[in-house]
Design an enzyme around this catalytic site. Structure first.
Site, PDB file in Angstrom:
ATOM      1  N   HIS A 132      -1.293   9.808 -29.389  1.00  0.00           N
ATOM      2  CA  HIS A 132      -1.301   8.471 -28.774  1.00  0.00           C
ATOM      3  C   HIS A 132      -1.858   7.437 -29.738  1.00  0.00           C
ATOM      4  CE1 HIS A 132      -1.036   9.267 -24.151  1.00  0.00           C
ATOM      5  NE2 HIS A 132       0.130   8.985 -24.680  1.00  0.00           N
ATOM      6  N   LYS A 169       1.996  11.143 -12.131  1.00  0.00           N
ATOM      7  CA  LYS A 169       1.317  10.079 -12.882  1.00  0.00           C
ATOM      8  C   LYS A 169       2.221   8.849 -12.896  1.00  0.00           C
ATOM      9  CE  LYS A 169      -1.812  12.452 -16.036  1.00  0.00           C
ATOM     10  NZ  LYS A 169      -2.113  12.821 -17.427  1.00  0.00           N
ATOM     11  N   ASN A 209      -2.440  17.463 -22.341  1.00  0.00           N
ATOM     12  CA  ASN A 209      -2.717  16.426 -23.344  1.00  0.00           C
ATOM     13  C   ASN A 209      -2.829  16.995 -24.757  1.00  0.00           C
ATOM     14  OD1 ASN A 209      -2.805  14.340 -21.441  1.00  0.00           O
ATOM     15  ND2 ASN A 209      -4.862  14.955 -20.842  1.00  0.00           N
ATOM     16  N   ARG A 269       0.813  -1.239   0.000  1.00  0.00           N
ATOM     17  CA  ARG A 269       0.000   0.000   0.000  1.00  0.00           C
ATOM     18  C   ARG A 269       0.841   1.282   0.000  1.00  0.00           C
ATOM     19  NH1 ARG A 269      -3.833  -2.771   3.509  1.00  0.00           N
ATOM     20  NH2 ARG A 269      -5.434  -3.598   2.119  1.00  0.00           N
ATOM     21  N   GLU A 271      -6.038  15.849 -12.547  1.00  0.00           N
ATOM     22  CA  GLU A 271      -6.607  16.022 -13.889  1.00  0.00           C
ATOM     23  C   GLU A 271      -8.140  16.064 -13.902  1.00  0.00           C
ATOM     24  OE1 GLU A 271      -4.165  14.287 -17.049  1.00  0.00           O
ATOM     25  OE2 GLU A 271      -6.027  13.850 -18.104  1.00  0.00           O
ATOM     26  N   LYS A 306       4.964  22.742 -16.449  1.00  0.00           N
ATOM     27  CA  LYS A 306       4.295  21.523 -15.964  1.00  0.00           C
ATOM     28  C   LYS A 306       3.906  21.676 -14.486  1.00  0.00           C
ATOM     29  CE  LYS A 306       3.622  16.842 -15.849  1.00  0.00           C
ATOM     30  NZ  LYS A 306       3.840  15.534 -16.337  1.00  0.00           N
ATOM     31  N   GLU A 317       7.681  17.409 -26.084  1.00  0.00           N
ATOM     32  CA  GLU A 317       6.923  17.830 -24.892  1.00  0.00           C
ATOM     33  C   GLU A 317       7.290  19.262 -24.492  1.00  0.00           C
ATOM     34  OE1 GLU A 317       4.444  16.195 -23.634  1.00  0.00           O
ATOM     35  OE2 GLU A 317       4.735  14.118 -24.292  1.00  0.00           O
ATOM     36  N   HIS A 326      -1.948  14.918 -27.779  1.00  0.00           N
ATOM     37  CA  HIS A 326      -1.867  13.521 -27.337  1.00  0.00           C
ATOM     38  C   HIS A 326      -3.049  12.661 -27.781  1.00  0.00           C
ATOM     39  CE1 HIS A 326       1.506  14.972 -25.069  1.00  0.00           C
ATOM     40  NE2 HIS A 326       1.721  13.799 -24.514  1.00  0.00           N
ATOM     41  N   ARG A 367      -5.381  20.335 -15.884  1.00  0.00           N
ATOM     42  CA  ARG A 367      -4.250  19.464 -16.243  1.00  0.00           C
ATOM     43  C   ARG A 367      -4.439  18.838 -17.628  1.00  0.00           C
ATOM     44  NH1 ARG A 367      -0.708  15.448 -12.417  1.00  0.00           N
ATOM     45  NH2 ARG A 367       0.586  14.600 -14.084  1.00  0.00           N
ATOM     46  N   HIS A 412       7.710   8.254 -28.491  1.00  0.00           N
ATOM     47  CA  HIS A 412       6.550   9.002 -27.995  1.00  0.00           C
ATOM     48  C   HIS A 412       6.527  10.434 -28.541  1.00  0.00           C
ATOM     49  CE1 HIS A 412       3.365  10.280 -25.323  1.00  0.00           C
ATOM     50  NE2 HIS A 412       4.143  11.241 -24.859  1.00  0.00           N
TER      51      HIS A 412
HETATM   52  N1  GLY Z   1       1.968  13.886 -19.284  1.00  0.00           N
HETATM   53  C1  GLY Z   1       0.841  14.664 -18.982  1.00  0.00           C
HETATM   54  C2  GLY Z   1       0.591  14.806 -17.533  1.00  0.00           C
HETATM   55  O1  GLY Z   1       1.449  14.542 -16.725  1.00  0.00           O
HETATM   56  O2  GLY Z   1      -0.489  15.173 -17.140  1.00  0.00           O
END
Ligand code: GLY
Length: 350
Positions: free
Chosen positions: A239, A134, A232, A112, A224, A214, A176, A235, A228, A254
């Site tokens: 993606h 993330k 994207n 945990r 998000e 960021k 990025e 993306h 946030r 990527h």
């Molecule tokens: N890579 C996008 C984010 O961290 O929200």
């Protein structure tokens, strides 16, 4: 120091040494997660800067997105168990975005949760993946479908590691950075646009500017719920293109896929959020200077559109975009119809 703090260059290693010294009576065991590349090229210079890191266990995994899956995670959980890890252990993730995403996920779920620190070694992970909490893995072909938000104790960014990268991988991270300029910082975009070449000796300031964009975004919206989502931009299409070419001879890094996505979504932005067409053309020309065009066959558009339906940002099956209204400003929760998405891909190809 707040969780998730990003530290730069030699100061970063000094802070980690101090952190280890201060916590030497509370950390039960230290683990370093590397892949076979970072073990060889990044671990030796890292250890040289870490006099207070004398005892640790090393866990080595195979590099690459194809290993970002539950089997690798189970392997790391098993190794941690065999080596006697517990909740007071500390995991140091030394690697690129795939490694820091997986290491963060392992640490956040093992018993945990145990503490972890990210030491990104690629440009992409320095400016994006390692920061903001993330963590996660892919599910089959679908990227980052399983994961949790969980902040590292700290992130150490040192451009010294970039000298170990091949040019294509370095360029992948640049995508990025360009995105950060486009969504929130026109000056940063202009600085990147006016850069002579992608030369690592001049990157420190630009990396800091990118990380700052960021951090500004994720501190306002860590999980998000809204803002946030602007991270994207590029993306949704990117993606899908990345997944489509995965495991083919046109496999894309990527950043290369996101470069395609940003050009296509710049065009979509002219249709949906009022971006000036001249700005979309400027975005396309600037990005193509760094990222040579990938030929996308029109017969593959349907399959690429189909992949967008699995995007994590979608709600109730509706494809969701983050789109620019100006260079340096981005809206989220934008919709677009199939025809417009196809036109956006055509704009990239033209
Ligand atoms: N890579 C996008 C984010 O961290 O929200």
């Amino acid at each position: 120091m707040n969780k998730g703090t990003v530290l730069f260059s030699d100061n970063a290693f000094l802070e980690l040494n101090t952190f280890l010294e201060n916590r030497k009576n509370t950390i039960s065991k230290i683990f370093i997660l590397t892949d076979t590349n970072t073990f060889k090229f990044c671990l030796p210079p890292f250890l040289e800067k870490m006099p207070n890191l004398s005892e640790y266990e090393l866990i080595e995994i195979e590099p690459g997105e194809e290993n970002k899956n539950i089997e690798t995670i189970i392997g790391i959980w098993d190794t941690l168990t065999d080596l006697g890890a517990d909740r007071k252990s500390l995991l140091l993730n030394l690697g690129g975005g795939v490694l820091t995403d997986m290491g963060g996920f392992v640490a956040s779920t093992f018993k945990r949760g145990m503490d972890f620190i990210n030491i990104p070694t690629t440009l992409l992970s320095m400016v994006d993946a390692s920061t903001g909490g993330k963590t996660g893995i892919d599910l089959g072909m679908l990227k980052n479908q399983i994961g949790v938000f969980s902040l590292p104790e700290m992130v150490l960014v040192s451009s010294e590691f970039l000298s170990t990268l091949e040019a294509r991988q370095l360029r992948s991270g640049l995508a990025e950075m360009l995105k950060h300029g486009l969504i929130a910082d026109k000056k940063h975009w202009d600085n990147l646009k006016n850069m002579e070449d992608l030369d690592i000796t001049d990157l420190d300031t630009l990396i800091k500017q990118s990380v700052q964009v960021k951090i500004n975004v994720v501190t306002q919206d860590p999980t998000e719920k809204g803002l946030r989502k602007i991270l994207n931009f590029g993306h949704t299409i990117g993606h899908a293109v990345e997944t489509f070419y995965m495991n083919t001879d046109k496999m894309l890094f990527h950043g290369e896929a996101i470069a395609i996505g940003m050009i296509a979504e710049a065009h979509l932005s002219t249709l949906e959020t009022g971006l000036d067409l001249n700005d979309a053309i400027d975005i396309k020309n600037t990005i193509l200077e760094y990222f040579p065009k990938t030929k996308i066959d029109r017969k593959d558009f349907d399959a690429i559109l189909d992949l967008m339906k699995h995007d994590k940002k979608n709600i109730s099956g509706v494809v969701n975009f983050s789109l620019l209204d100006n260079i340096g400003s981005c809206k989220f929760d934008c919709k677009a119809n199939t025809n417009d998405i196809e036109n956006a891909l055509e704009f990239y190809m033209a």
